[in-house]
Write an enzyme that holds these catalytic residues in place. Sequence first.
Site, PDB file in Angstrom:
ATOM      1  N   CYS A   1      30.610   0.293 -23.359  1.00  0.00           N
ATOM      2  CA  CYS A   1      31.752  -0.225 -24.133  1.00  0.00           C
ATOM      3  C   CYS A   1      31.418  -1.541 -24.838  1.00  0.00           C
ATOM      4  O   CYS A   1      32.222  -2.036 -25.624  1.00  0.00           O
ATOM      5  CB  CYS A   1      32.976  -0.394 -23.234  1.00  0.00           C
ATOM      6  SG  CYS A   1      32.752  -1.606 -21.926  1.00  0.00           S
TER       7      CYS A   1
ATOM      8  N   CYS B   1      28.527  -4.171 -20.182  1.00  0.00           N
ATOM      9  CA  CYS B   1      28.364  -2.713 -20.111  1.00  0.00           C
ATOM     10  C   CYS B   1      27.684  -2.215 -21.382  1.00  0.00           C
ATOM     11  O   CYS B   1      28.030  -2.638 -22.482  1.00  0.00           O
ATOM     12  CB  CYS B   1      29.741  -2.079 -19.962  1.00  0.00           C
ATOM     13  SG  CYS B   1      29.766  -0.291 -20.071  1.00  0.00           S
TER      14      CYS B   1
ATOM     15  N   CYS C   1      37.160   0.837 -21.285  1.00  0.00           N
ATOM     16  CA  CYS C   1      35.864   1.525 -21.144  1.00  0.00           C
ATOM     17  C   CYS C   1      36.057   2.969 -20.677  1.00  0.00           C
ATOM     18  O   CYS C   1      36.888   3.269 -19.822  1.00  0.00           O
ATOM     19  CB  CYS C   1      34.976   0.787 -20.153  1.00  0.00           C
ATOM     20  SG  CYS C   1      33.325   1.512 -20.045  1.00  0.00           S
TER      21      CYS C   1
ATOM     22  N   CYS D   1      33.136  -4.788 -18.244  1.00  0.00           N
ATOM     23  CA  CYS D   1      33.575  -3.815 -19.247  1.00  0.00           C
ATOM     24  C   CYS D   1      34.811  -4.310 -19.977  1.00  0.00           C
ATOM     25  O   CYS D   1      35.534  -5.165 -19.494  1.00  0.00           O
ATOM     26  CB  CYS D   1      33.981  -2.502 -18.564  1.00  0.00           C
ATOM     27  SG  CYS D   1      32.593  -1.486 -18.085  1.00  0.00           S
TER      28      CYS D   1
HETATM   29 ZN   LIG Z   1      32.059  -0.353 -20.046  1.00  0.00          ZN
END
Ligand SMILES: [Zn+2]
Length: 188
Positions: A69, A66, A39, A35
């Site tokens: 994000c 991810c 995030c 991330c």
């Molecule tokens: Zn994330």
Amino acid sequence: MDQQLFERVYEGVVNRETTYEGIYYTAVKTTKIVCRPTCRARTPHATNVTFYPSLEEALHAGFRPCKRCKPEENGALRPDAALAAQVDAIIEEQYATKLTLAMLAASVAISPYHLQRIYKEVTGYSPAEKTERVRLAHAQRRLAETNDGIADIGATVGYGSPSYFTSWFYRRTGISPTEYRNGHRGGN
Ligand SMILES: [Zn+2]
């Protein structure tokens, strides 16, 4: 990364601060996801977190970006390099199976033709060559460091037939698996 810096960056993640945006990436061991430090997803436990200074490194270590994000967006990575890194991570995970170009292409959602071309452009060799290199490295390590049978080792790197494994190993290294093992055991 020393403990003090880790705590500072982790604190930033807890508070969703932008201080380390683009500087560190939050990789979460339990989910294998990487991330941005900002995030919005639930904050992972510090014990499960590794911070990487680049997204490439996190992807190479087997983490997936991810979906929330999207750390790969906004120039964090050249898309081609991101794709090659994703393919590398899949190969590292699945080298023991019958990995084909079609399967790799399906898992990154592009055509086999494009995957072959882009991967080769980034790395200088094909995904098939990469798979063989990963298999060879694993086979060599197990030959040198374990007493596992040669047929076993062959099977765990994707070659169910011992004679095929032996001739493949010979073709790649110029010596047989047994010779390789003996050479790394000081002749014991
Ligand atoms: Zn994330």
